[in-house]
Every structure is written in structure tokens, then in C-alpha cells.
Motif scaffolding. Structure first.
Motif, mmCIF file in Angstrom:
data_model
loop_
_atom_site.group_PDB
_atom_site.id
_atom_site.type_symbol
_atom_site.label_atom_id
_atom_site.label_comp_id
_atom_site.label_asym_id
_atom_site.label_seq_id
_atom_site.Cartn_x
_atom_site.Cartn_y
_atom_site.Cartn_z
ATOM 1 N N UNK A 63 -32.009 -19.049 4.612
ATOM 2 C CA UNK A 63 -32.769 -19.866 3.668
ATOM 3 C C UNK A 63 -32.480 -19.497 2.220
ATOM 4 N N UNK A 64 -31.658 -18.465 2.032
ATOM 5 C CA UNK A 64 -31.292 -17.975 0.697
ATOM 6 C C UNK A 64 -32.503 -17.578 -0.132
ATOM 7 N N UNK A 65 -33.382 -16.771 0.492
ATOM 8 C CA UNK A 65 -34.570 -16.250 -0.195
ATOM 9 C C UNK A 65 -34.559 -14.737 -0.155
ATOM 10 N N UNK A 66 -35.254 -14.101 -1.075
ATOM 11 C CA UNK A 66 -35.381 -12.651 -1.097
ATOM 12 C C UNK A 66 -36.502 -12.208 -0.185
ATOM 13 N N UNK A 67 -36.366 -10.972 0.328
ATOM 14 C CA UNK A 67 -37.418 -10.389 1.168
ATOM 15 C C UNK A 67 -38.497 -9.871 0.253
ATOM 16 N N UNK A 99 -38.380 -6.004 15.152
ATOM 17 C CA UNK A 99 -37.742 -7.297 15.387
ATOM 18 C C UNK A 99 -38.116 -8.278 14.279
ATOM 19 N N UNK A 100 -39.325 -8.149 13.762
ATOM 20 C CA UNK A 100 -39.754 -8.985 12.653
ATOM 21 C C UNK A 100 -38.903 -8.759 11.417
ATOM 22 N N UNK A 101 -38.549 -7.498 11.166
ATOM 23 C CA UNK A 101 -37.683 -7.186 10.024
ATOM 24 C C UNK A 101 -36.321 -7.855 10.215
ATOM 25 N N UNK A 102 -35.792 -7.776 11.420
ATOM 26 C CA UNK A 102 -34.506 -8.434 11.690
ATOM 27 C C UNK A 102 -34.623 -9.935 11.482
ATOM 28 N N UNK A 103 -35.728 -10.534 11.956
ATOM 29 C CA UNK A 103 -35.938 -11.968 11.752
ATOM 30 C C UNK A 103 -36.027 -12.299 10.273
ATOM 31 N N UNK A 104 -36.737 -11.471 9.508
ATOM 32 C CA UNK A 104 -36.907 -11.725 8.076
ATOM 33 C C UNK A 104 -35.563 -11.680 7.357
ATOM 34 N N UNK A 105 -34.726 -10.711 7.709
ATOM 35 C CA UNK A 105 -33.410 -10.607 7.083
ATOM 36 C C UNK A 105 -32.587 -11.848 7.410
ATOM 37 N N UNK A 106 -32.654 -12.274 8.657
ATOM 38 C CA UNK A 106 -31.910 -13.467 9.056
ATOM 39 C C UNK A 106 -32.430 -14.698 8.318
ATOM 40 N N UNK A 107 -33.773 -14.828 8.228
ATOM 41 C CA UNK A 107 -34.345 -15.982 7.529
ATOM 42 C C UNK A 107 -33.922 -15.995 6.071
ATOM 43 N N UNK A 108 -33.922 -14.832 5.436
ATOM 44 C CA UNK A 108 -33.537 -14.759 4.025
ATOM 45 C C UNK A 108 -32.100 -15.195 3.827
ATOM 46 N N UNK A 109 -31.234 -14.779 4.738
ATOM 47 C CA UNK A 109 -29.826 -15.152 4.630
ATOM 48 C C UNK A 109 -29.656 -16.647 4.854
#
Length: 56
Positions: free
Chosen positions: A52-56, A40-50
Motif C-alpha cells: 500500500x506504500x505506507x509507513x509503519x 505474524x501481525x508484524x509480518x502482515x504490517x510490513x507486507x501491507x506497507x510495501x
């Protein structure tokens, strides 16, 4: 909202404000989770990157 959370809202707001300042200055957000919550953390990180326009 639970009473326990209400009691510490000023501290939570201060932490968020400090995090925003740090991130704008180039700091990184390190987000750790494990197991199912890790996935779920990975899903959150992908969403945050999209968002906030940041890379993982």
C-alpha cells in the motif's frame, strides 16, 4: 466458503467499502495482535506497507 460467512458477505463488503473511504481520507488502520500471532501481525504490517506504500 462456509455458510456462516456467506450469510454476512454484504455486511463484510460494506465494512470494506467504508474502510477504503476512511483510509483514502487519511484515517489510520490500527492492527493489534499478541504472542505468536503478534509476530505474524508484524509480518502482515510490513507486507501491507510495501503493497500500500505506507509507513509503519
Amino acid at each position: 466458503m462456509p455458510e456462516a460467512v456467506e450469510k454476512v458477505l454484504p455486511e463484510i463488503a460494506q465494512a470494506v467499502d467504508l474502510a477504503v473511504v476512511a483510509l483514502k481520507a487519511g484515517a489510520r488502520l490500527i492492527y493489534l495482535r499478541a504472542g505468536t500471532s503478534g509476530r505474524l501481525g508484524v509480518l502482515n504490517a510490513v507486507r501491507m506497507c510495501a503493497e500500500l506504500r505506507h509507513d509503519v
